[in-house]
Design a protein around this motif. Structure first.
Motif, PDB file in Angstrom:
ATOM      1  N   TRP A 167      -4.899 -13.961  23.420  1.00 33.62           N
ATOM      2  CA  TRP A 167      -5.018 -14.420  22.030  1.00 33.62           C
ATOM      3  C   TRP A 167      -6.158 -15.427  21.890  1.00 33.62           C
ATOM      4  CZ3 TRP A 167       0.822 -15.539  20.667  1.00 33.62           C
ATOM      5  CH2 TRP A 167       1.461 -14.321  20.359  1.00 33.62           C
ATOM      6  N   LEU A 168      -6.264 -16.328  22.854  1.00 32.37           N
ATOM      7  CA  LEU A 168      -7.296 -17.350  22.775  1.00 32.37           C
ATOM      8  C   LEU A 168      -8.686 -16.761  22.971  1.00 32.37           C
ATOM      9  CD1 LEU A 168      -5.671 -20.308  24.751  1.00 32.37           C
ATOM     10  CD2 LEU A 168      -6.200 -20.245  22.307  1.00 32.37           C
ATOM     11  N   ALA A 175     -10.830 -24.570  15.427  1.00 33.04           N
ATOM     12  CA  ALA A 175      -9.602 -25.364  15.449  1.00 33.04           C
ATOM     13  C   ALA A 175      -8.459 -24.610  14.796  1.00 33.04           C
ATOM     14  CB  ALA A 175      -9.840 -26.700  14.744  1.00 33.04           C
ATOM     15  N   ALA A 176      -8.761 -23.901  13.694  1.00 28.02           N
ATOM     16  CA  ALA A 176      -7.721 -23.148  12.991  1.00 28.02           C
ATOM     17  C   ALA A 176      -7.167 -22.027  13.874  1.00 28.02           C
ATOM     18  CB  ALA A 176      -8.281 -22.558  11.699  1.00 28.02           C
ATOM     19  N   HIS A 177      -8.042 -21.368  14.630  1.00 29.64           N
ATOM     20  CA  HIS A 177      -7.608 -20.302  15.535  1.00 29.64           C
ATOM     21  C   HIS A 177      -6.687 -20.854  16.618  1.00 29.64           C
ATOM     22  CE1 HIS A 177      -8.691 -17.645  19.192  1.00 29.64           C
ATOM     23  NE2 HIS A 177      -7.706 -17.080  18.535  1.00 29.64           N
ATOM     24  N   ILE A 178      -7.064 -21.961  17.217  1.00 30.42           N
ATOM     25  CA  ILE A 178      -6.260 -22.553  18.288  1.00 30.42           C
ATOM     26  C   ILE A 178      -4.899 -23.003  17.763  1.00 30.42           C
ATOM     27  CG2 ILE A 178      -6.131 -24.495  19.901  1.00 30.42           C
ATOM     28  CD1 ILE A 178      -9.200 -24.302  20.131  1.00 30.42           C
ATOM     29  N   GLU A 183       0.988 -22.133  17.209  1.00 32.77           N
ATOM     30  CA  GLU A 183       2.168 -21.925  16.375  1.00 32.77           C
ATOM     31  C   GLU A 183       2.889 -20.636  16.756  1.00 32.77           C
ATOM     32  OE1 GLU A 183       0.576 -22.036  12.452  1.00 32.77           O
ATOM     33  OE2 GLU A 183       0.657 -24.228  12.307  1.00 32.77           O
ATOM     34  N   CYS A 184       2.146 -19.574  17.004  1.00 31.42           N
ATOM     35  CA  CYS A 184       2.767 -18.301  17.398  1.00 31.42           C
ATOM     36  C   CYS A 184       3.466 -18.431  18.755  1.00 31.42           C
ATOM     37  CB  CYS A 184       1.715 -17.194  17.459  1.00 31.42           C
ATOM     38  SG  CYS A 184       1.105 -16.657  15.848  1.00 31.42           S
ATOM     39  N   SER A 188       2.625 -27.061  21.151  1.00 33.21           N
ATOM     40  CA  SER A 188       1.675 -27.892  20.443  1.00 33.21           C
ATOM     41  C   SER A 188       0.247 -27.453  20.770  1.00 33.21           C
ATOM     42  CB  SER A 188       1.866 -29.368  20.809  1.00 33.21           C
ATOM     43  OG  SER A 188       1.465 -29.591  22.147  1.00 33.21           O
ATOM     44  N   ALA A 189      -0.665 -27.682  19.835  1.00 36.13           N
ATOM     45  CA  ALA A 189      -2.063 -27.331  20.065  1.00 36.13           C
ATOM     46  C   ALA A 189      -2.646 -28.134  21.225  1.00 36.13           C
ATOM     47  CB  ALA A 189      -2.872 -27.572  18.795  1.00 36.13           C
ATOM     48  N   ALA A 190      -2.215 -29.380  21.365  1.00 36.25           N
ATOM     49  CA  ALA A 190      -2.712 -30.219  22.461  1.00 36.25           C
ATOM     50  C   ALA A 190      -2.293 -29.658  23.817  1.00 36.25           C
ATOM     51  CB  ALA A 190      -2.202 -31.648  22.295  1.00 36.25           C
ATOM     52  N   ARG A 191      -1.043 -29.239  23.915  1.00 33.91           N
ATOM     53  CA  ARG A 191      -0.554 -28.666  25.170  1.00 33.91           C
ATOM     54  C   ARG A 191      -1.252 -27.339  25.450  1.00 33.91           C
ATOM     55  NH1 ARG A 191       0.681 -28.630  30.291  1.00 33.91           N
ATOM     56  NH2 ARG A 191       2.420 -27.267  30.863  1.00 33.91           N
ATOM     57  N   LEU A 192      -1.459 -26.537  24.413  1.00 32.01           N
ATOM     58  CA  LEU A 192      -2.141 -25.265  24.576  1.00 32.01           C
ATOM     59  C   LEU A 192      -3.552 -25.470  25.115  1.00 32.01           C
ATOM     60  CD1 LEU A 192      -1.918 -22.100  23.737  1.00 32.01           C
ATOM     61  CD2 LEU A 192      -3.342 -22.814  21.821  1.00 32.01           C
TER      62      LEU A 192
END
Length: 233
Positions: A167-168, A175-178, A183-184, A188-192
């Motif tokens: 996905w990444l 930023a919106a993609h990440i 969310e999916c 959290s975005a930070a952990r991702l």
């Protein structure tokens, strides 16, 4: 060479993931339901516990091959991986391949609205010991000898990691993609960004908008002459 997602997990390639799913599907006992279960992890990045909890009512599967899975929060200890909104139901998109497998499972077993999706052929619930043993066998059958002795795909959750990485990599990585991927995946975005940093493309110096950054940090204009001090009354 496998790619490190964190200190303990290596990412399976897409070919390896689908080879494992194909091997599982060929097993005479519970092969079809186990393939659908593993596919929900490999194609929708579900956690195994989330997949086990999935019921017919949690799926919105359209005739055009699109779909959405509604994932309810699990009663378990919070981990660093989980999102700040861990108590909320999240929507995960399901592509045509996964939708087809889930529809086939519903039809094959004539499942009703409140039925669990992943049930063994003899009617018993699918449990962790069952899928973990099948995973061990599939991994041994599909991977090369030197890969079997490595951390590559050691746990079923390696399918989830491979999905998140895909996905990444297959996006604009804004930023919106990440945030959307986070969310999916229910984290959290930070952990991702921390765990899958190697999947994020680093901009070249030429791509960094230095001019806009400089303008954003510029101080407001100030008078060239010092202001007279105010007189005391």
């Amino acid at each position: 060479m496998a790619v490190v997602a964190d200190d303990e997990t290596f990412l399976l390639s897409g070919r390896q993931c689908f080879s494992i799913l194909d091997w599982v599907a060929e097993q005479s006992r519970n092969g079809l339901v186990l393939r659908a279960f593993l596919a929900s992890i490999a194609l929708a990045a579900l956690r195994p516990k989330e997949a086990l909890a999935l019921r017919v009512r949690d799926m919105e599967l359209a005739d055009d091959g699109s779909g959405v899975l509604l994932i309810h929060p699990q009663r378990q200890e919070r981990r660093v991986e989980e999102t700040d909104g861990a108590g909320a139901v999240r929507s995960v998109p399901a592509g045509p391949d996964l939708v087809a497998l889930l529809k086939a499972e519903v039809t094959r077993r004539d499942l009703r609205h409140d039925d669990a999706i992943f049930v063994l052929d003899d009617g018993r619930p699918l449990t962790a010991p069952v899928y973990q043993e099948v995973w061990r066998q599939a991994r041994a059958a599909v991977l090369a000898a030197h890969e079997i002795d490595s951390p590559l795909g050691r746990n079923v959750s390696a399918l989830r990691d491979a999905c998140i990485a895909a996905w990444l990599r297959n996006g604009d990585q804004t930023a919106a993609h990440i945030v959307t991927v986070a969310e999916c995946a229910g984290m959290s975005a930070a952990r991702l960004a921390e765990r899958f940093a190697h999947c994020l493309r680093k901009p070249t110096p030429a791509e960094i908008p230095w001019g806009r950054l400089t303008a954003a940090l510029r101080l407001p204009a100030v008078p060239s002459e010092p202001m007279a001090a105010a007189r005391r009354p």
